[in-house]
Scaffold this motif. Structure first.
Motif, PDB file in Angstrom:
ATOM      1  N   VAL A  56      -0.107   3.563   6.677  1.00  0.00           N
ATOM      2  CA  VAL A  56      -0.775   2.298   6.981  1.00  0.00           C
ATOM      3  C   VAL A  56      -0.956   2.195   8.492  1.00  0.00           C
ATOM      4  O   VAL A  56      -0.039   2.502   9.248  1.00  0.00           O
TER       5      VAL A  56
ATOM      6  N   TRP B 256      -8.929  -0.282   6.003  1.00  0.00           N
ATOM      7  CA  TRP B 256      -8.069   0.742   5.400  1.00  0.00           C
ATOM      8  C   TRP B 256      -6.901   0.096   4.662  1.00  0.00           C
ATOM      9  O   TRP B 256      -6.632   0.406   3.501  1.00  0.00           O
TER      10      TRP B 256
ATOM     11  N   ALA C 103       0.843  -1.194   0.000  1.00  0.00           N
ATOM     12  CA  ALA C 103       0.000   0.000   0.000  1.00  0.00           C
ATOM     13  C   ALA C 103       0.877   1.243   0.000  1.00  0.00           C
ATOM     14  O   ALA C 103       1.834   1.330   0.749  1.00  0.00           O
ATOM     15  N   ASP C 104       0.523   2.189  -0.852  1.00  0.00           N
ATOM     16  CA  ASP C 104       1.204   3.479  -0.846  1.00  0.00           C
ATOM     17  C   ASP C 104       0.607   4.327   0.263  1.00  0.00           C
ATOM     18  O   ASP C 104      -0.578   4.274   0.528  1.00  0.00           O
ATOM     19  N   GLY C 105       1.452   5.134   0.880  1.00  0.00           N
ATOM     20  CA  GLY C 105       0.967   6.051   1.897  1.00  0.00           C
ATOM     21  C   GLY C 105       0.902   5.421   3.266  1.00  0.00           C
ATOM     22  O   GLY C 105       1.403   4.322   3.497  1.00  0.00           O
TER      23      GLY C 105
ATOM     24  N   ARG D 264      -7.326   1.719  -3.836  1.00  0.00           N
ATOM     25  CA  ARG D 264      -8.548   2.526  -3.734  1.00  0.00           C
ATOM     26  C   ARG D 264      -8.220   3.905  -3.170  1.00  0.00           C
ATOM     27  O   ARG D 264      -7.411   4.039  -2.268  1.00  0.00           O
ATOM     28  N   TRP D 265      -8.845   4.926  -3.705  1.00  0.00           N
ATOM     29  CA  TRP D 265      -8.617   6.323  -3.296  1.00  0.00           C
ATOM     30  C   TRP D 265      -9.693   6.678  -2.280  1.00  0.00           C
ATOM     31  O   TRP D 265     -10.752   7.207  -2.602  1.00  0.00           O
TER      32      TRP D 265
ATOM     33  N   THR E  99      -5.518   9.787   4.997  1.00  0.00           N
ATOM     34  CA  THR E  99      -5.702   9.840   3.548  1.00  0.00           C
ATOM     35  C   THR E  99      -4.598   9.017   2.907  1.00  0.00           C
ATOM     36  O   THR E  99      -3.657   8.602   3.588  1.00  0.00           O
ATOM     37  N   PRO E 100      -4.644   8.816   1.614  1.00  0.00           N
ATOM     38  CA  PRO E 100      -3.545   8.120   0.958  1.00  0.00           C
ATOM     39  C   PRO E 100      -2.213   8.869   1.068  1.00  0.00           C
ATOM     40  O   PRO E 100      -1.160   8.291   0.823  1.00  0.00           O
TER      41      PRO E 100
ATOM     42  N   ARG F 254      -6.416   0.210   0.605  1.00  0.00           N
ATOM     43  CA  ARG F 254      -5.247   0.888   0.046  1.00  0.00           C
ATOM     44  C   ARG F 254      -4.360  -0.074  -0.729  1.00  0.00           C
ATOM     45  O   ARG F 254      -3.771   0.302  -1.736  1.00  0.00           O
ATOM     46  N   SER F 255      -4.265  -1.335  -0.297  1.00  0.00           N
ATOM     47  CA  SER F 255      -3.458  -2.302  -1.043  1.00  0.00           C
ATOM     48  C   SER F 255      -4.073  -2.572  -2.412  1.00  0.00           C
ATOM     49  O   SER F 255      -3.379  -2.972  -3.336  1.00  0.00           O
TER      50      SER F 255
END
Length: 120
Positions: free
Chosen positions: A10, A103, A6-8, A111-112, A32-33, A107-108
């Motif tokens: 976690v 979450w 996942a970006d951002g 999804r935004w 948020t991301p 995110r993985s």
């Protein structure tokens, strides 16, 4: 959660003390991301767009708000759901532990989405 997937930010852990993101613990969390921040939420029955403004200002707008309602699932105010719907943003409510787990999964998948998690 597998941070490589996942970006951002976690959520890597949670307890009654709060949600662990990186080296920080947040009693209530706005995520948020792009970033994670401490959040001072109003009582759930008073939750409105203004309390979520930093999350809703994301560009592009989020698909939906993942709302963690604390130790148990509580439906958010209908007025909030309608206001978000008018902006074409959904709201998915669940208890905060489930929201924190969801979450990472969302995110993985890339999804935004944004999250607002009340204390456990």
């Amino acid at each position: 959660m597998d941070r490589d997937r996942a970006d951002g930010p976690v959520v890597s852990g949670m307890s009654p003390a709060g949600f662990r993101v990186d080296d920080n613990i947040y009693r209530a969390l706005a995520i948020t991301p792009l970033r994670a921040d401490a959040w001072t939420p109003p009582p759930l029955d008073a939750l409105d767009e203004a309390a979520l403004a930093p999350l809703l200002s994301l560009d592009p707008p989020p698909e939906f708000v993942l709302l963690g309602t604390g130790a148990t699932l509580v439906r958010p105010p209908l007025s909030l759901a309608r206001a978000l719907e008018a902006r074409r943003i959904g709201v998915e409510a669940m208890d905060s532990r489930a929201a924190a787990r969801a979450w990472g999964m969302l995110r993985s998948e890339g999804r935004w989405v944004v999250g607002a998690f009340y204390p456990i």
